[in-house]
Write a protein that holds these residues in place. Structure first.
Motif, PDB file in Angstrom:
ATOM      1  N   ALA A 159       0.831  -1.207   0.000  1.00  0.00           N
ATOM      2  CA  ALA A 159       0.000   0.000   0.000  1.00  0.00           C
ATOM      3  C   ALA A 159       0.861   1.251   0.000  1.00  0.00           C
ATOM      4  O   ALA A 159       0.515   2.257  -0.637  1.00  0.00           O
ATOM      5  CB  ALA A 159      -0.928  -0.003   1.223  1.00  0.00           C
ATOM      6  N   GLY A 160       2.010   1.206   0.696  1.00  0.00           N
ATOM      7  CA  GLY A 160       2.897   2.355   0.751  1.00  0.00           C
ATOM      8  C   GLY A 160       3.487   2.690  -0.596  1.00  0.00           C
ATOM      9  O   GLY A 160       3.589   3.864  -0.970  1.00  0.00           O
ATOM     10  N   VAL A 161       3.885   1.667  -1.368  1.00  0.00           N
ATOM     11  CA  VAL A 161       4.434   1.905  -2.701  1.00  0.00           C
ATOM     12  C   VAL A 161       3.386   2.559  -3.598  1.00  0.00           C
ATOM     13  O   VAL A 161       3.672   3.524  -4.319  1.00  0.00           O
ATOM     14  CB  VAL A 161       4.933   0.576  -3.309  1.00  0.00           C
ATOM     15  N   HIS A 229      -9.911   8.956  -5.936  1.00  0.00           N
ATOM     16  CA  HIS A 229      -9.985   8.477  -4.553  1.00  0.00           C
ATOM     17  C   HIS A 229      -9.317   7.121  -4.341  1.00  0.00           C
ATOM     18  O   HIS A 229      -9.182   6.671  -3.200  1.00  0.00           O
ATOM     19  CB  HIS A 229     -11.458   8.308  -4.174  1.00  0.00           C
ATOM     20  N   LEU A 230      -8.906   6.456  -5.418  1.00  0.00           N
ATOM     21  CA  LEU A 230      -8.578   5.030  -5.326  1.00  0.00           C
ATOM     22  C   LEU A 230      -7.419   4.736  -4.377  1.00  0.00           C
ATOM     23  O   LEU A 230      -7.319   3.629  -3.841  1.00  0.00           O
ATOM     24  CB  LEU A 230      -8.253   4.484  -6.724  1.00  0.00           C
ATOM     25  N   TRP A 231      -6.567   5.722  -4.152  1.00  0.00           N
ATOM     26  CA  TRP A 231      -5.416   5.493  -3.293  1.00  0.00           C
ATOM     27  C   TRP A 231      -5.782   5.399  -1.814  1.00  0.00           C
ATOM     28  O   TRP A 231      -5.085   4.752  -1.029  1.00  0.00           O
ATOM     29  CB  TRP A 231      -4.409   6.642  -3.463  1.00  0.00           C
ATOM     30  N   LEU A 232      -6.895   6.038  -1.420  1.00  0.00           N
ATOM     31  CA  LEU A 232      -7.162   6.199   0.014  1.00  0.00           C
ATOM     32  C   LEU A 232      -7.603   4.925   0.728  1.00  0.00           C
ATOM     33  O   LEU A 232      -7.049   4.604   1.792  1.00  0.00           O
ATOM     34  CB  LEU A 232      -8.185   7.321   0.233  1.00  0.00           C
ATOM     35  N   PRO A 233      -8.602   4.164   0.224  1.00  0.00           N
ATOM     36  CA  PRO A 233      -9.080   3.027   1.043  1.00  0.00           C
ATOM     37  C   PRO A 233      -7.986   2.039   1.406  1.00  0.00           C
ATOM     38  O   PRO A 233      -7.883   1.613   2.563  1.00  0.00           O
ATOM     39  CB  PRO A 233     -10.149   2.391   0.136  1.00  0.00           C
ATOM     40  N   ARG A 234      -7.153   1.681   0.436  1.00  0.00           N
ATOM     41  CA  ARG A 234      -6.121   0.681   0.735  1.00  0.00           C
ATOM     42  C   ARG A 234      -5.044   1.260   1.642  1.00  0.00           C
ATOM     43  O   ARG A 234      -4.568   0.585   2.563  1.00  0.00           O
ATOM     44  CB  ARG A 234      -5.497   0.175  -0.565  1.00  0.00           C
ATOM     45  N   ALA A 235      -4.634   2.491   1.380  1.00  0.00           N
ATOM     46  CA  ALA A 235      -3.580   3.095   2.196  1.00  0.00           C
ATOM     47  C   ALA A 235      -4.020   3.255   3.637  1.00  0.00           C
ATOM     48  O   ALA A 235      -3.299   2.888   4.574  1.00  0.00           O
ATOM     49  CB  ALA A 235      -3.176   4.443   1.604  1.00  0.00           C
ATOM     50  N   TYR A 236      -5.209   3.796   3.865  1.00  0.00           N
ATOM     51  CA  TYR A 236      -5.670   4.051   5.225  1.00  0.00           C
ATOM     52  C   TYR A 236      -6.014   2.757   5.952  1.00  0.00           C
ATOM     53  O   TYR A 236      -5.827   2.659   7.167  1.00  0.00           O
ATOM     54  CB  TYR A 236      -6.878   4.976   5.204  1.00  0.00           C
ATOM     55  N   ALA A 237      -6.553   1.766   5.223  1.00  0.00           N
ATOM     56  CA  ALA A 237      -6.882   0.497   5.863  1.00  0.00           C
ATOM     57  C   ALA A 237      -5.629  -0.311   6.185  1.00  0.00           C
ATOM     58  O   ALA A 237      -5.640  -1.142   7.096  1.00  0.00           O
ATOM     59  CB  ALA A 237      -7.807  -0.319   4.970  1.00  0.00           C
ATOM     60  N   SER A 238      -4.533  -0.070   5.446  1.00  0.00           N
ATOM     61  CA  SER A 238      -3.295  -0.807   5.689  1.00  0.00           C
ATOM     62  C   SER A 238      -2.453  -0.170   6.781  1.00  0.00           C
ATOM     63  O   SER A 238      -1.658  -0.855   7.436  1.00  0.00           O
ATOM     64  CB  SER A 238      -2.476  -0.891   4.397  1.00  0.00           C
ATOM     65  N   ALA A 239      -2.571   1.136   6.967  1.00  0.00           N
ATOM     66  CA  ALA A 239      -1.787   1.829   7.987  1.00  0.00           C
ATOM     67  C   ALA A 239      -2.244   1.428   9.386  1.00  0.00           C
ATOM     68  O   ALA A 239      -3.357   0.919   9.574  1.00  0.00           O
ATOM     69  CB  ALA A 239      -1.923   3.339   7.817  1.00  0.00           C
ATOM     70  N   ALA A 240      -1.368   1.636  10.366  1.00  0.00           N
ATOM     71  CA  ALA A 240      -1.805   1.461  11.753  1.00  0.00           C
ATOM     72  C   ALA A 240      -2.966   2.413  12.013  1.00  0.00           C
ATOM     73  O   ALA A 240      -2.932   3.569  11.581  1.00  0.00           O
ATOM     74  CB  ALA A 240      -0.648   1.760  12.695  1.00  0.00           C
ATOM     75  N   PRO A 241      -4.035   1.963  12.676  1.00  0.00           N
ATOM     76  CA  PRO A 241      -5.207   2.824  12.861  1.00  0.00           C
ATOM     77  C   PRO A 241      -4.916   4.198  13.445  1.00  0.00           C
ATOM     78  O   PRO A 241      -5.513   5.185  12.993  1.00  0.00           O
ATOM     79  CB  PRO A 241      -6.118   1.982  13.766  1.00  0.00           C
TER      80      PRO A 241
END
Length: 504
Positions: A159-161, A229-241
């Motif tokens: 997700a970070g990449v 918007h496509l970048w947000l759901p995966r990035a935010y769901a993968s990050a520490a809450p």
């Protein structure tokens, strides 16, 4: 009050980040104390700046005593002060949560990077020129790369990449837009650009309008507006809450940039496009909540939907619309952050089931997390009695003057119902239903209820925004009027308009 205090929201996190970096590796508690102390000071400074901004018009501060538009200028007004206070309060809650839960033990760099993230966000709210807006965007994005990967893991790396690639693309487009604007107007100071853009003949405005649309597209990317918007759901769901909770302010940086730039420089030419895409973003976000199978995914889509609601109010570009948006903006930020912190508590206390929306055996701390989830859900869906309900009423009332009023009302009301269904399904499954199978024979660590204090703090802030709705709406109404007072901002930054025949 000295105008030099305007630089404090930038200098303080820079100093705190450096000091926490020095002490962090061997004495974790010192680095954490510096970080939390910095956040407390930022709250105090933001309150002082709000008081100052409420007393008069915009206050510029020329860095190095170089006057605008030739030097770097910071500008304090009601809008920037409002955003600084929100950032400081959110930062305090996240820093407290990370310290209490021990997330900062998973990497010694957390607090330094966290402080530089706050530096970038604060700078973006204070800067008076577009190039330094780009610079502060890059600072906050570089810091966010480190925070996103904090704790490691293959999912976060993937997700970070993707997150880095998307934002590098946005940064490139940002630079292209700035180059076009500088070529047309000869300046990047926002007040000076507003003057020069207004003087460009109608037949020569094509390049200016193209650059403006490209710039707004970059801001829409930062705000996760459909279809960017496509970048947000995966990035935010993968990050520490807790990191995702801090990132809730990042979409608001994009929204803030639209508020700051469009009325002053480009006018209302993008109103219809922005409004339609914002309505689509609302539908996408709240339907995504209904389809989510994990609490983190649901929180990420809820953030998208509530940000879309905010952008609808902004896209009206009226005083009532902006006032409603500025009241709803802190609500949606705090509500999303509360949901992410609550999800983190569920993951920590629930055990091996994590954040999956499935029935599980009862777990210690279930009642407390259930109450927090209920508060976060009520806030995120915009239900009474919390401030989201007031904010949505203000937005719906402001939309009555729009030609698309019927569509706005229909989308906001229907998607609010969808959000309620999604949150009720998730809450009843996780907190009310119980798996009939016996729990595994293992000891679960007893939850430390003190870890919930930052989440309770955010819920209390939402309650304060509700109880203080009268004072808050008076402030946001005055702020909206100031934002739309283009001439007042220009005069404050560049000085009084010259007499006829004189050069500015």
């Amino acid at each position: 009050m000295s105008s030099a205090l305007l630089a404090a929201p930038i200098m303080l996190p820079s100093l705190a980040g450096t000091m926490s970096l020095i002490f962090r590796r061997r004495r974790r508690w010192i680095g954490a104390a510096i970080s939390i102390g910095s956040c407390l000071l930022q709250v105090a400074i933001a309150i002082a700046l709000i008081s100052r901004a409420s007393e008069s018009g915009p206050l510029p501060y020329a860095m190095g005593d170089w006057p605008a538009p030739f030097g770097i200028v910071l500008v304090l007004d009601r809008l920037s002060a409002w955003m600084l206070l929100l950032t400081a309060l959110l930062g305090l809650a996240v820093a407290g949560h990370v310290t209490l839960t021990g997330l900062d033990r998973k990497g010694w760099h957390f607090h330094p990077v966290f402080q530089f993230q706050l530096l970038g966000v604060n700078g973006a709210f204070l800067t008076g020129d577009l190039f330094n807006l780009f610079v502060f965007f890059e600072i906050l994005l570089i810091a966010s790369y480190g925070l996103l990967l904090h704790g490691q893991g293959a999912r976060r790396l993937t997700a970070g990449v993707q997150y880095v690639i998307v934002n590098l693309t946005g940064s490139t487009l940002f630079l292209v837009a700035l180059g076009m604007l500088y070529g047309v107007t000869g300046t990047l100071n926002m007040a000076d650009m507003a003057l020069r853009a207004a003087a460009i003949p109608q037949g020569s405005r094509g390049l200016l309008e193209a650059a403006g649309l490209l710039l707004i597209a970059v801001f829409a990317l930062k705000a996760a507006l459909l279809p960017l918007h496509l970048w947000l759901p995966r990035a935010y769901a993968s990050a520490a809450p807790p990191v995702a909770a801090l990132f809730a302010i990042m979409t608001k940086v994009g929204a803030y940039a639209i508020i700051r730039v469009c009325p002053m420089i480009f006018g209302r030419d993008v109103e219809t496009i922005l409004l339609v895409t914002a309505l689509g973003t609302i539908a996408l976000g709240f339907i995504g909540m209904l389809a989510a199978r994990h609490l983190r995914d649901m929180a990420a889509f809820g953030l998208i939907g509530s940000t879309g609601t905010l952008l609808v109010a902004i896209a009206l570009f009226s005083q009532d619309g902006l006032a409603a948006a500025l009241y709803y903006l802190p609500h949606t930020t705090l509500a999303a952050a509360l949901m992410f912190l609550t999800v983190d508590l569920v993951v920590r206390w629930r055990g091996m089931e994590g954040d999956a929306i499935v029935p599980t055996p009862a777990f210690a701390g279930q009642v407390l997390t259930g109450v927090l989830f209920l508060g976060a859900g009520v806030a995120l869906a915009g239900l009474p009695p919390l401030s989201g309900f007031i904010g949505k009423l203000l937005i719906l009332n402001a939309a009555l003057a729009s030609p698309l009023a019927a569509m706005i009302w229909a989308v906001i009301l229907v998607t609010s119902l969808v959000a309620v269904v999604a949150l009720a399904r998730a809450g009843s499954t996780v907190f009310w239903k119980h798996d009939a199978t016996p729990p595994p024979q293992r000891e679960r660590e007893a939850p430390h209820t003190i870890e919930a204090l930052p989440a309770v703090f955010l819920l209390a802030l939402l309650g304060a925004l509700t109880l203080g709705a009268g004072a808050a709406t008076r402030y946001t109404e005055a702020t909206a009027a100031q934002v739309l007072d283009r001439d007042g901002y220009i005069e404050a930054v560049l000085g009084p308009a010259p007499h006829a025949g004189e050069a500015r």
